[in-house]
Design an enzyme around this catalytic site. Structure first.
Site, mmCIF file in Angstrom:
data_model
loop_
_atom_site.group_PDB
_atom_site.id
_atom_site.type_symbol
_atom_site.label_atom_id
_atom_site.label_comp_id
_atom_site.label_asym_id
_atom_site.label_seq_id
_atom_site.Cartn_x
_atom_site.Cartn_y
_atom_site.Cartn_z
ATOM 1 N N GLU A 28 12.328 -9.007 3.527
ATOM 2 C CA GLU A 28 11.036 -7.346 3.967
ATOM 3 C C GLU A 28 11.985 -6.552 3.918
ATOM 4 O O GLU A 28 13.326 -6.317 4.434
ATOM 5 C CB GLU A 28 10.941 -7.590 5.423
ATOM 6 C CG GLU A 28 10.037 -6.573 5.328
ATOM 7 C CD GLU A 28 9.030 -6.388 7.005
ATOM 8 O OE1 GLU A 28 8.680 -7.407 7.093
ATOM 9 O OE2 GLU A 28 9.258 -5.581 7.799
ATOM 10 N N HIS A 52 12.378 -2.880 3.491
ATOM 11 C CA HIS A 52 11.682 -0.860 4.267
ATOM 12 C C HIS A 52 12.896 0.534 2.875
ATOM 13 O O HIS A 52 13.271 0.182 3.256
ATOM 14 C CB HIS A 52 11.523 -0.963 5.086
ATOM 15 C CG HIS A 52 10.400 -1.649 5.841
ATOM 16 N ND1 HIS A 52 8.613 -1.615 4.995
ATOM 17 C CD2 HIS A 52 10.753 -2.541 6.416
ATOM 18 C CE1 HIS A 52 8.634 -2.815 5.935
ATOM 19 N NE2 HIS A 52 9.823 -3.280 6.328
ATOM 20 N N ARG A 75 4.743 11.376 -2.134
ATOM 21 C CA ARG A 75 4.932 10.834 -1.192
ATOM 22 C C ARG A 75 5.891 11.275 -0.463
ATOM 23 O O ARG A 75 6.967 10.782 -0.428
ATOM 24 C CB ARG A 75 4.433 9.919 -0.798
ATOM 25 C CG ARG A 75 5.011 8.354 -0.414
ATOM 26 C CD ARG A 75 4.136 7.096 0.096
ATOM 27 N NE ARG A 75 3.926 7.345 1.417
ATOM 28 C CZ ARG A 75 4.033 5.927 1.807
ATOM 29 N NH1 ARG A 75 4.870 4.885 1.339
ATOM 30 N NH2 ARG A 75 3.751 5.698 3.393
ATOM 31 N N ASN A 93 7.568 -5.246 -0.092
ATOM 32 C CA ASN A 93 7.938 -4.074 1.264
ATOM 33 C C ASN A 93 6.427 -4.335 0.873
ATOM 34 O O ASN A 93 5.458 -3.150 0.544
ATOM 35 C CB ASN A 93 8.049 -2.789 0.069
ATOM 36 C CG ASN A 93 8.192 -1.806 0.954
ATOM 37 O OD1 ASN A 93 7.900 -2.035 2.384
ATOM 38 N ND2 ASN A 93 9.551 -1.294 0.993
ATOM 39 N N PRO A 150 0.827 -1.099 -0.221
ATOM 40 C CA PRO A 150 -0.488 0.105 -0.270
ATOM 41 C C PRO A 150 0.596 1.364 0.065
ATOM 42 O O PRO A 150 1.872 1.582 1.088
ATOM 43 C CB PRO A 150 -0.057 -0.131 1.367
ATOM 44 C CG PRO A 150 -1.064 -1.592 1.507
ATOM 45 C CD PRO A 150 1.032 -2.059 1.303
ATOM 46 N N ASN A 151 0.495 2.500 -0.952
ATOM 47 C CA ASN A 151 0.981 3.644 -0.831
ATOM 48 C C ASN A 151 2.114 3.881 -1.413
ATOM 49 O O ASN A 151 3.362 4.782 -1.587
ATOM 50 C CB ASN A 151 1.358 4.158 0.782
ATOM 51 C CG ASN A 151 -0.193 4.320 1.292
ATOM 52 O OD1 ASN A 151 -1.310 4.590 0.473
ATOM 53 N ND2 ASN A 151 -0.607 3.626 2.373
ATOM 54 N N ALA A 158 2.637 0.029 5.058
ATOM 55 C CA ALA A 158 2.087 0.108 6.794
ATOM 56 C C ALA A 158 1.876 -1.524 7.012
ATOM 57 O O ALA A 158 1.541 -2.148 8.077
ATOM 58 C CB ALA A 158 1.053 0.672 6.882
ATOM 59 N N ARG A 188 6.450 2.046 13.756
ATOM 60 C CA ARG A 188 7.271 1.677 12.945
ATOM 61 C C ARG A 188 7.887 0.659 13.354
ATOM 62 O O ARG A 188 8.595 -0.100 12.160
ATOM 63 C CB ARG A 188 7.604 2.196 11.683
ATOM 64 C CG ARG A 188 6.326 3.744 10.918
ATOM 65 C CD ARG A 188 7.239 4.554 9.893
ATOM 66 N NE ARG A 188 6.133 5.313 9.855
ATOM 67 C CZ ARG A 188 5.174 5.313 8.681
ATOM 68 N NH1 ARG A 188 4.589 4.226 8.021
ATOM 69 N NH2 ARG A 188 4.401 7.469 8.782
ATOM 70 N N SER A 222 12.565 3.344 3.969
ATOM 71 C CA SER A 222 13.027 4.605 4.911
ATOM 72 C C SER A 222 13.724 3.520 5.841
ATOM 73 O O SER A 222 13.282 2.300 6.282
ATOM 74 C CB SER A 222 11.983 4.851 5.527
ATOM 75 O OG SER A 222 10.714 4.474 6.575
ATOM 76 N N ARG A 267 12.222 5.342 12.952
ATOM 77 C CA ARG A 267 10.652 6.714 13.134
ATOM 78 C C ARG A 267 10.018 6.520 13.880
ATOM 79 O O ARG A 267 10.260 5.919 15.055
ATOM 80 C CB ARG A 267 9.893 6.438 11.635
ATOM 81 C CG ARG A 267 11.295 7.178 10.696
ATOM 82 C CD ARG A 267 10.408 6.604 9.007
ATOM 83 N NE ARG A 267 9.777 6.867 8.503
ATOM 84 C CZ ARG A 267 8.762 6.782 7.851
ATOM 85 N NH1 ARG A 267 8.001 5.753 7.426
ATOM 86 N NH2 ARG A 267 7.116 7.913 7.349
ATOM 87 N N ASP A 278 0.483 -14.455 8.085
ATOM 88 C CA ASP A 278 -0.002 -15.675 7.962
ATOM 89 C C ASP A 278 0.484 -15.897 6.543
ATOM 90 O O ASP A 278 0.737 -17.655 6.005
ATOM 91 C CB ASP A 278 -1.092 -16.062 8.432
ATOM 92 C CG ASP A 278 -1.625 -16.708 9.964
ATOM 93 O OD1 ASP A 278 -0.606 -16.148 10.469
ATOM 94 O OD2 ASP A 278 -2.601 -16.283 10.893
ATOM 95 N N TYR A 286 10.846 9.640 1.332
ATOM 96 C CA TYR A 286 11.053 8.087 0.884
ATOM 97 C C TYR A 286 11.790 8.721 -0.905
ATOM 98 O O TYR A 286 12.309 7.545 -1.921
ATOM 99 C CB TYR A 286 9.802 7.757 0.294
ATOM 100 C CG TYR A 286 9.010 7.602 1.347
ATOM 101 C CD1 TYR A 286 8.629 6.297 2.094
ATOM 102 C CD2 TYR A 286 8.059 7.782 1.690
ATOM 103 C CE1 TYR A 286 8.651 5.437 3.215
ATOM 104 C CE2 TYR A 286 7.433 7.439 3.434
ATOM 105 C CZ TYR A 286 7.792 6.052 3.694
ATOM 106 O OH TYR A 286 7.143 5.341 3.930
HETATM 107 C C1 DQA Z 1 7.939 1.931 4.334
HETATM 108 C C2 DQA Z 1 7.992 2.202 5.023
HETATM 109 C C3 DQA Z 1 6.354 2.115 6.257
HETATM 110 O O1 DQA Z 1 6.395 2.410 8.340
HETATM 111 C C4 DQA Z 1 5.120 3.080 5.768
HETATM 112 O O2 DQA Z 1 4.177 2.612 5.806
HETATM 113 C C5 DQA Z 1 5.174 2.606 4.156
HETATM 114 C C6 DQA Z 1 6.593 2.621 3.573
HETATM 115 C C7 DQA Z 1 9.347 1.906 3.842
HETATM 116 O O3 DQA Z 1 9.433 1.936 2.935
HETATM 117 O O4 DQA Z 1 9.832 2.126 4.485
HETATM 118 O O5 DQA Z 1 4.733 2.519 3.740
HETATM 119 O O6 DQA Z 1 7.630 0.110 4.259
#
Ligand code: DQA
Length: 143
Positions: free
Chosen positions: A97, A99, A16, A73, A8-9, A76, A110, A101, A106, A86, A21
């Site tokens: 995994e 990220h 954003r 990634n 998401p996002n 959130a 997070r 950032s 942060r 799961d 980012y």
């Molecule tokens: C993220 C970090 C998460 O806390 C955040 O909700 C994101 C991006 C990152 O790539 O740093 O959407 O996964």
């Protein structure tokens, strides 16, 4: 063959919170991953969704679709999605995994990842390079 999933996002990269980012877009990221895949001799498929269920299904189906590992990634979802945890645990492929950032530097919420414990490892705070490192690791595993 590796599957790269952005949650998401992450389609909002470049727009954003550029201070967090950066200015590069999801297209830039996906192009970079494809270039790194070509350098590693490892074909990659990049997908992004804002829908949790869609991401779960991509994880479920990855092995039967011929992928050997997953870079994810989860955005959130990392911090609260037991369903994603799961789903990762339900399938045998190695998952890393990533990220962009440094989540540990942060907000408090997070600092928790409910998904990292069922992944091989977690890379955080290295920008797009984190995806490359995850890809290198999974390529090595595939041997
Ligand atoms: C993220 C970090 C998460 O806390 C955040 O909700 C994101 C991006 C990152 O790539 O740093 O959407 O996964």
């Amino acid at each position: 063959m590796l599957l790269i999933i952005n949650g998401p996002n992450l389609n909002r990269l470049g727009l954003r919170e550029p201070g967090v980012y950066g200015l590069q877009t999801i297209e830039d990221l996906e192009r970079q991953c494809e270039t790194w895949g070509a350098e590693l001799g490892e074909p990659v498929t990049c997908r992004q969704s804002n829908f949790e269920g869609q991401i779960l299904e991509w994880v479920h189906e990855a092995q039967e679709q011929g992928f050997g590992g997953i870079v994810i990634n989860p955005g959130a979802l990392t911090h609260y999605s037991y369903a994603l945890r799961d789903a990762i645990a339900s399938q045998p492929l190695p998952v890393v995994e990533v990220h962009i950032s440094n989540v540990d530097a942060r907000e408090e919420f997070r600092h928790t990842s409910v998904t990292a414990a069922v992944c091989r490892g977690k890379i955080s705070g290295l920008g797009f390079v984190g995806y490359r490192l995850a890809m290198e690791y999974l390529t090595e595993l595939e041997g």
